[in-house]
Design an enzyme around this catalytic site. Sequence first.
Site, PDB file in Angstrom:
ATOM      1  N   ARG A   1       0.841  -1.199   0.000  1.00 17.65           N
ATOM      2  CA  ARG A   1       0.000   0.000   0.000  1.00 17.65           C
ATOM      3  C   ARG A   1       0.876   1.249   0.000  1.00 17.65           C
ATOM      4  O   ARG A   1       1.957   1.261   0.593  1.00 17.65           O
ATOM      5  CB  ARG A   1      -0.918   0.009   1.219  1.00 17.65           C
ATOM      6  CG  ARG A   1      -1.964  -1.100   1.223  1.00 17.65           C
ATOM      7  CD  ARG A   1      -2.688  -1.229   2.541  1.00 17.65           C
ATOM      8  NE  ARG A   1      -1.789  -1.683   3.594  1.00 17.65           N
ATOM      9  CZ  ARG A   1      -2.154  -1.884   4.850  1.00 17.65           C
ATOM     10  NH1 ARG A   1      -3.393  -1.644   5.217  1.00 17.65           N
ATOM     11  NH2 ARG A   1      -1.283  -2.301   5.739  1.00 17.65           N
TER      12      ARG A   1
ATOM     13  N   ASP B   1       8.388  -3.384   9.601  1.00 21.17           N
ATOM     14  CA  ASP B   1       7.071  -2.848   9.939  1.00 21.17           C
ATOM     15  C   ASP B   1       6.783  -2.899  11.433  1.00 21.17           C
ATOM     16  O   ASP B   1       6.148  -1.997  11.989  1.00 21.17           O
ATOM     17  CB  ASP B   1       5.969  -3.552   9.144  1.00 21.17           C
ATOM     18  CG  ASP B   1       6.086  -5.078   9.122  1.00 21.17           C
ATOM     19  OD1 ASP B   1       6.782  -5.654   9.987  1.00 21.17           O
ATOM     20  OD2 ASP B   1       5.473  -5.695   8.229  1.00 21.17           O
TER      21      ASP B   1
ATOM     22  N   THR C   1      -0.347 -10.297   9.686  1.00 18.64           N
ATOM     23  CA  THR C   1      -0.144 -11.660   9.212  1.00 18.64           C
ATOM     24  C   THR C   1       0.526 -12.500  10.293  1.00 18.64           C
ATOM     25  O   THR C   1       0.176 -13.656  10.528  1.00 18.64           O
ATOM     26  CB  THR C   1       0.701 -11.656   7.934  1.00 18.64           C
ATOM     27  OG1 THR C   1       0.034 -10.869   6.942  1.00 18.64           O
ATOM     28  CG2 THR C   1       0.903 -13.062   7.410  1.00 18.64           C
TER      29      THR C   1
END
Length: 520
Positions: free
Chosen positions: A35, A260, A286
């Site tokens: 994204r 992240d 995830t």
Amino acid sequence: MAATDNIGLSADGRRVADARAVPLLALDLGSSTGRLYLGHLSASGRLDIEEVDRFANGPVQIGGHVYWDFAHLWQSAGAALAKVASRLDSPATLGIDSFGVDYVLTDASGYAVAGMRHMRDARTAGLYDAVYARIAKPELYGRTGSMEIEINTLLQLVADRRDQPWLTDVAHALHLAPDYVTHLLTGRRVSELSIASTTQLIDPVRRDWDFGIADAFGIPRRWFAPIVEPGQIVGPVTADEAERLSLRHRIDVVAVASHDTASAAAVVPYEPNAVRERTAFISLGTWSLVGQELRAPDLSAASCAANFTNECGVAGSIVHHKIQAGLWLMHQTLKDVQRTQPGIGFAELERLAAATSRRFAFDADDAAFRDPVSMPAAIRHWFTQRGLPAPESLAELARSIYDSLALSYRTTLAQIQALRGASIETLHIVGGGAAIEPLCQAIADATGVVVIAGPVEATVAGNMVAQLVARGVVRDFEHGRDIVSRSFTVTRYSPSGDPAWTRRHAQLQAHIERQSVVLS
């Protein structure tokens, strides 16, 4: 035409007051979706974030091995940047964050010499025996503080040496995923610290490469680029790339906390006067990454035994956490279900899970769920092979995933409390899981701890805060955390106090290796 204007800089290179108005671009490469976000820091001090584009990402199987489709990833990221270019009326900065551990090897000319393997590729299975034959487990943990997990870069490199020994001679450089995108955009080669510390090759005390470990496994030192801390400008997008992407203004790429998890941890919205030792977080996507921010690495034998990792975070911090199962279980369940019910989505699974009263739990971290052909079949098999009833309906299956994750976090929080010698009073959930109400409530109920859920886009917010730090707009990362706290709403979940969760946890722990349990 190549972009040449400067980004909030005066002629002598000093930052100028209007740097606050410079647009913020965050490219977030997740395990299933990429994204691009556009953000601004408003005059009122609020961080405003807008999703500009998203594209599919994920593993592909070739010849029995699992790879990332990096060509698709690069093309899609470029298309997203080209899409936003027309909206930029001034210079901007760009931060790139992604999943950890996976890498590209390039030759001296900069060409990739092999496909980018996916962390779920099975080539690393059982390799820790070979690793510990060279460096004993206590020594390796004492030097890196990295948890034992077969996806680590070190094991992947050992597998490469075993399966493709010619790479040692041909390859010139190793780039972890966000570093590689940075390199392709800027022509500059760096290793951002947080992503580097997912490799099991970083000394978290010195916050630099431990070349002795690389030497022990015949991994060339030349592969490793100089380390940069998050919050530094790497350089502008090259003239060629700016022309390819139709950029009208200069874009400077910033080394954000490019793993992240580290970006998310940097902006966990702690409550005022919160005691950090009594606060934990889950970055729930995830994967689930469950832990705390520390001032120094925990390299103790107890931390090693509990299999926690010490990731280098922003501003000298350590993100001490455990990597465990996350929404991969639900993603793969939905993927399987959509083969016969294409209209169903995550919202429907969430609704079904909330509505069912039957409760089942399994070991969410069992290796059987790493990459099964069918996730629903794998979950049901986990039950039936132990001779106990399995979840039958889709509602029961979805609920069993939420409950199993919640109970796994209870176990991890107990380990954190034992390591710190202090009880956890507040649990922050950031990432996609923060938006799933039945899961957040189950976590509060299972752990007996107040849950504060949000922001969902914590990783993107942390990415943008690092850009603001690099530009001198905010004085430090703690100031950035305050901005994020003011910019996003959170949801508070109180534990129900239902004693059944304690019984459920005890049942599951008692049977986790020999039988599953139907929760009563």
